[in-house]
Design an enzyme around this catalytic site. Structure first.
Site, PDB file in Angstrom:
ATOM      1  N   ASP A  52       0.835  -1.208   0.000  1.00 29.74           N
ATOM      2  CA  ASP A  52       0.000   0.000   0.000  1.00 29.74           C
ATOM      3  C   ASP A  52       0.869   1.257   0.000  1.00 29.74           C
ATOM      4  OD1 ASP A  52      -1.803   2.116   0.653  1.00 29.74           O
ATOM      5  OD2 ASP A  52      -3.152   0.680   1.612  1.00 29.74           O
ATOM      6  N   SER A  97      -7.084   3.899  -1.197  1.00 29.78           N
ATOM      7  CA  SER A  97      -6.878   2.448  -1.087  1.00 29.78           C
ATOM      8  C   SER A  97      -8.175   1.679  -1.273  1.00 29.78           C
ATOM      9  CB  SER A  97      -6.291   2.100   0.278  1.00 29.78           C
ATOM     10  OG  SER A  97      -4.997   2.604   0.374  1.00 29.78           O
ATOM     11  N   THR A 150      -7.884  -1.878   2.596  1.00 29.69           N
ATOM     12  CA  THR A 150      -7.402  -2.884   1.643  1.00 29.69           C
ATOM     13  C   THR A 150      -7.964  -4.282   1.935  1.00 29.69           C
ATOM     14  OG1 THR A 150      -5.418  -1.527   1.428  1.00 29.69           O
ATOM     15  CG2 THR A 150      -5.318  -3.738   0.486  1.00 29.69           C
ATOM     16  N   GLU A 274      -1.061  -7.916   2.676  1.00 31.30           N
ATOM     17  CA  GLU A 274      -0.812  -6.486   2.497  1.00 31.30           C
ATOM     18  C   GLU A 274       0.292  -5.953   3.409  1.00 31.30           C
ATOM     19  OE1 GLU A 274      -3.548  -3.622   4.083  1.00 31.30           O
ATOM     20  OE2 GLU A 274      -2.941  -2.084   2.655  1.00 31.30           O
ATOM     21  N   HIS A 283       2.475   8.949   4.057  1.00 28.59           N
ATOM     22  CA  HIS A 283       1.657  10.078   4.508  1.00 28.59           C
ATOM     23  C   HIS A 283       2.409  10.902   5.552  1.00 28.59           C
ATOM     24  CE1 HIS A 283      -2.264   9.286   2.664  1.00 28.59           C
ATOM     25  NE2 HIS A 283      -2.137   8.010   2.952  1.00 28.59           N
ATOM     26  N   ASP A 321      -1.533  -0.312  -4.537  1.00 27.89           N
ATOM     27  CA  ASP A 321      -2.815   0.303  -4.875  1.00 27.89           C
ATOM     28  C   ASP A 321      -2.614   1.724  -5.433  1.00 27.89           C
ATOM     29  OD1 ASP A 321      -1.851   1.119  -2.424  1.00 27.89           O
ATOM     30  OD2 ASP A 321      -3.741   0.846  -1.355  1.00 27.89           O
ATOM     31  N   HIS A 322      -1.486   2.334  -5.075  1.00 26.36           N
ATOM     32  CA  HIS A 322      -1.143   3.701  -5.519  1.00 26.36           C
ATOM     33  C   HIS A 322       0.186   4.050  -4.864  1.00 26.36           C
ATOM     34  CE1 HIS A 322      -2.090   4.887  -1.444  1.00 26.36           C
ATOM     35  NE2 HIS A 322      -3.237   4.238  -1.566  1.00 26.36           N
ATOM     36  N   HIS A 434      -1.649  10.695  -1.388  1.00 24.89           N
ATOM     37  CA  HIS A 434      -1.397   9.799  -2.516  1.00 24.89           C
ATOM     38  C   HIS A 434      -1.050  10.596  -3.770  1.00 24.89           C
ATOM     39  CE1 HIS A 434      -4.390   6.848  -0.445  1.00 24.89           C
ATOM     40  NE2 HIS A 434      -3.352   7.151   0.300  1.00 24.89           N
TER      41      HIS A 434
END
Ligand SMILES: [Mg+2]
Ligand SMILES: [Zn+2]
Length: 474
Positions: A52, A97, A150, A274, A283, A321-322, A434
């Site tokens: 993630d 996410s 997720t 994950e 972040h 996911d990004h 993100h």
């Protein structure tokens, strides 16, 4: 609900998986069979990793750090890179996410915040649910709360990712064999230290339905049978850099245990694993925490591929996911025209900034002198910061407390630590959220040819259905 769960287990145990598989190659168990890992063969099992918030720069940082400190030339997963993934969501060029995990779990574009539902908020069957129905054993492992976006997107259907109590209720009701990670809080009512308002104890309900409950590394090591509900923390699990091994297993240990339990059964399996906190460190613009969670992810992928090599019938694939943070390797701190990037300098850091600030909260009622001394000692031993400039800045920050109060002063300190750790390595962050850049795609084993080149995240989701021989309901 509990009755339904028991019924689900009975159904699974009596359902023959061969009726839903078209590959018919389950009888071949030759270790490392060349035939099975050749082009065109189908896997029996699929292990899907999600890192993630992890972009190419995050892997690059981990590779460069590893080269600098241990002499290793590459990350393990470099050998598995097969393409890259486009991640936008239905309502934003930058996905969250929830939407991207729903693209992987359901093969659809949806809005940011959506969990297992389409843009009309209608539930869509997930690949994990389809696998359960077809007689597979299934699992979810995450370093975040297991109710976080997720894993939630594979195991529940709610219009908002914030509905974690409802997500927990749905997760234990569908016969998933392995639920492992953090996040007891949404499984427990307020009266028992949790966050549920409805008084239900979902841990107890799961136990009644046959789950073994696990809370420590030792209990995980001793587990011998499925199903298990292993939640090691109330909230997210720790960053790898802060992890206490006796309390919490590593992602690699969780991966190895999950695969060992799943492989005891003849049934095929699907598991999503994950590395969820790479995103949180992005972040937080905490480069050292980010780095060590990426390295932990690489080790877990290696463990899964080692399993796949000896098992011979398992596809291991992974993507993100990004990206999070807009990380750059090399940054212009000051206006010098030069190429500067020193990942090895992160080797001195042995704490996340989050952990540092949490510990600081415990002593902040002390005098300015005591707080200053604590910060200088701790930043020296945990981050390696001891320059005159840094000490002067800490003293100024602690004085600032008198006019601005604790909260503003300690926010200032947190930003100072983010900047100082980034400057130590000469890396940059463009965002504390993100970004829309493409993310790498990895695959190994039978069926890996289905994951190739530039793919949209929904195409990756559809390919997972195909790899499992499952029909996606339209
Ligand atoms: Mg996540
Ligand atoms: Zn995020």
């Amino acid at each position: 609900m509990v009755k339904n769960l028991v019924l689900a287990f009975v159904l699974i145990s009596t359902f023959s998986c061969s009726t839903v598989r078209d590959s018919g190659n389950n009888s071949d168990t030759t270790a490392g069979s060349a035939k099975r890992s050749g082009v065109g063969t189908m896997p029996k099992n699929v292990v899907f990793f999600i890192s993630d918030g992890c972009g190419s720069a995050s892997f690059g940082l981990a590779r460069d750090y590893q080269k600098a400190v241990s002499g290793a030339t590459n990350l393990f997963l470099d050998s598995m890179e097969v393409g890259s993934v486009i991640t936008f969501s239905a309502n934003n060029k930058i996905t969250d996410s929830a939407a991207s995990a729903t693209a992987y779990s359901c093969g659809i574009k949806t809005y940011n915040g959506a969990i297992g539902v389409d843009i009309n908020r209608t539930s869509v069957e997930t690949v994990l649910e389809a696998a359960e129905k077809a007689g597979y054993n299934t699992g979810l492992v995450s370093t975040t709360r297991i109710t976080h976006a997720t894993p939630a997107a594979f195991s529940s259907h709610v219009p908002s990712r914030a509905m974690e109590a409802e997500i927990a209720t749905q997760q234990v009701g569908k016969g998933i064999e392995i639920l492992m990670g953090g996040g007891r809080s949404f499984y427990l009512p307020k009266e028992k230290g949790g966050l549920r308002q409805d008084g239900r104890d979902i841990l107890e309900e799961a136990k009644q339905a046959g789950y073994s409950l696990i809370q420590t590394t030792a209990e995980l090591n001793n587990a011998t049978r499925l199903p298990i509900l292993a939640l090691f923390t109330n909230d997210h699990m720790s960053y790898e850099i802060d992890r206490v091994p006796e309390k919490e297993p590593s992602l690699k240990e969780m991966t190895e245990k999950a695969l060992s339990l799943l492989s005891k059964s003849d049934k095929p399996f699907f598991i999503m694993i994950e590395a969820g906190r790479i995103d949180h460190a992005g972040h937080a613009n905490d480069v050292a925490a980010h780095l060590h969670d990426v390295l932990a992810y690489d080790e877990a992928m290696k463990a899964a591929v080692d399993f796949a090599k000896s098992n011979g019938q398992t596809l291991v694939m992974g993507t993100s996911d990004h990206e999070t943070g807009g990380l750059s390797l090399g940054a212009q701190w000051g206006r010098r025209f030069s190429y500067e990037y020193y990942p090895a300098n992160l080797g001195k850091i042995n704490s996340s900034i989050e952990m540092f600030i949490r510990n600081l909260n415990g002593i902040k009622s002390g005098s300015n002198a005591a707080v200053t001394e604590w910060i200088l000692n701790e930043t020296g031993s945990r981050f390696g910061f001891s320059s005159e400039d840094f000490q002067t800045n800490v003293r100024k920050m602690v004085q600032y407390r008198e006019v601005a109060g604790d909260s503003a002063a300690f926010t200032h300190l947190r930003i100072m630590l983010e900047d100082s750790t980034a400057r130590a390595a000469w890396i940059g962050w463009a965002s504390s959220n993100h970004t829309a850049v493409d993310v790498p795609l990895f695959a190994f084993g039978p069926g890996s040819e289905m994951f190739n080149g530039k793919m949209d995240n929904t195409e990756v989701g559809k390919a997972i259905f195909r790899a499992l021989g499952l029909k996606k309901s339209e």
